[in-house]
Write a protein that holds these residues in place. Structure first.
Motif, short mmCIF file in Angstrom:
data_model
loop_
_atom_site.label_atom_id
_atom_site.label_comp_id
_atom_site.label_asym_id
_atom_site.label_seq_id
_atom_site.Cartn_x
_atom_site.Cartn_y
_atom_site.Cartn_z
N GLU A 118 0.97 -1.54 0.42
CA GLU A 118 -0.13 -0.12 0.15
C GLU A 118 0.87 1.36 0.08
O GLU A 118 0.72 2.58 -0.68
CB GLU A 118 -0.76 0.12 1.16
N GLU A 119 2.10 1.41 1.09
CA GLU A 119 2.68 2.18 0.73
C GLU A 119 4.18 2.22 -0.47
O GLU A 119 4.78 1.22 -0.89
CB GLU A 119 3.61 2.00 2.03
N GLY A 120 3.86 3.16 -1.68
CA GLY A 120 5.19 3.66 -2.73
C GLY A 120 5.87 3.51 -3.04
O GLY A 120 6.54 4.41 -0.78
N VAL A 121 7.38 4.01 -3.03
CA VAL A 121 8.58 4.19 -3.14
C VAL A 121 8.49 5.17 -4.47
O VAL A 121 8.41 5.29 -5.33
CB VAL A 121 9.28 3.08 -3.31
N SER A 122 9.71 6.32 -3.79
CA SER A 122 9.99 7.43 -4.82
C SER A 122 11.02 7.02 -5.30
O SER A 122 11.59 6.41 -5.11
CB SER A 122 10.08 8.94 -4.08
N THR A 123 10.80 6.74 -6.73
CA THR A 123 12.23 6.58 -7.67
C THR A 123 13.38 7.29 -7.43
O THR A 123 14.25 7.00 -7.18
CB THR A 123 11.26 6.41 -9.04
N PRO A 124 12.85 8.68 -7.83
CA PRO A 124 13.97 9.54 -7.71
C PRO A 124 14.92 9.28 -5.84
O PRO A 124 16.09 8.93 -5.33
CB PRO A 124 13.64 10.70 -7.69
N LYS A 125 14.31 8.51 -4.59
CA LYS A 125 14.93 7.99 -3.72
C LYS A 125 15.38 7.39 -3.69
O LYS A 125 16.71 7.35 -3.11
CB LYS A 125 13.38 8.15 -2.33
#
Length: 310
Positions: A181-188
């Motif tokens: 449910e919690e996405g991840v930022s690609t830039p991060k």
């Protein structure tokens, strides 16, 4: 009869993807990285219905968490429609009904699939008749993963992932996806990878500026051999994603201990992809993961790219 009367709407389906191999080159002066990746389009798809409109609007529904999905010009699908209109001189608009099944910010290219679907849907709806190379050129302007969502199947991506060459893949590969449910930022994730490489530069050694896909991956795809492919899976972003989301490591271990040939973070994550020997093994693994409290999906690949459906 006008085009609008004859074709009041167009429905298009576009696939999500798994990076079965992803090597990330050294950080460049412009802040980007060269990539070498093997994409496989899978049966978890996005759908768009495009209808004639005076303006450019959209609505989003789906089976996934839609928090944070914009319905204005920040959305890649709407930007794709506007880009096509600008490039072809089309003076009307479109309303896009987007139905999402690919996890949002899940490393499977859902937003890119929406953009590819919007290009194909509007091209058909407006009768602009762009060639495939012309659509590919527009797709590349929208994002690195959009050209592959347009193409589908299995392909090798280089440059920033948008320079595609088809790869022969025989047979069927079965995957079990564990979504989050919690996405991840690609830039991060890329930032964490660069930091990881800097911290461990003595042990890691120099990073190639221009990476390449291992020949064993191509051999496994051509042979249609899941066990061979499992031994060749690679994702350079995985170490960074697991550092940002350490809870995913135990799920990877559980899936592999429960019968998967191998598990991998899909793209920048947080979706996890487990490669299975057969459809039956995939069904069994999905049941075990769901019993352990995870949201699991059984998908297969390769499948076609963005296409009009009846």
């Amino acid at each position: 009869m006008t085009i609008a009367e004859e074709f009041p709407s167009v429905r298009v389906r576009a696939p999500g993807k798994i990076n079965v191999y992803l090597e990330v080159g050294a950080l460049q002066e412009d802040g980007y990285h060269e990539l070498a990746t093997a994409f496989q389009a899978v049966s978890l798809c996005e759908e768009i219905v495009a209808t004639h409109s005076d303006g450019f609007t959209m609505a989003v529904t789906g089976t996934v968490d839609l928090d944070g999905v914009p319905v204005d010009d920040r959305n890649l699908a709407l930007r794709a429609a506007r880009l096509l209109a600008a490039e072809t001189g089309y003076e009307g608009g479109v309303h896009l009904e987007v139905h999402k099944q690919v996890p949002v910010a899940g490393g499977m290219g859902g937003g890119s699939a929406d953009a590819a679907a919007a290009l194909v849907a509007c091209d058909a709806l407006w009768d602009t008749r762009l060639s495939h190379p012309e659509l590919h050129r527009l797709a590349a302007r929208l994002g690195a993963d959009v050209p592959f969502a347009l193409k589908g199947g299995t392909a090798i991506g280089t440059g920033r992932g948008d320079v595609l060459n088809p790869a022969l893949a025989r047979g069927r590969f079965d995957w079990v996806l564990v979504t989050s449910e919690e996405g991840v930022s690609t830039p991060k994730v890329y930032g964490e990878l660069d930091a990881h490489r800097e911290r461990h530069r003595v042990d890691i050694g120099p990073i190639a500026a221009r990476p390449s896909v291992d020949a064993e991956v191509l051999h496994a795809l051509r042979a249609g051999d899941p066990a061979m492919l499992a031994a060749a899976l690679r994702n350079d972003l995985q170490v960074a994603t697991l550092r940002l989301r350490p809870d995913l490591a135990s799920i990877l271990e559980y899936g592999e201990a429960s019968g998967a040939l191998a598990g991998i973070v899909s793209g920048s994550g947080p979706t996890l992809a487990f490669l299975c020997a057969t459809p039956e093994h995939a069904a069994e693994l999905r049941a075990l993961l769901e019993a352990d409290g995870h949201t699991a999906l059984h998908v297969h690949g390769p499948v076609p790219g963005a296409r009009v459906i009846g």
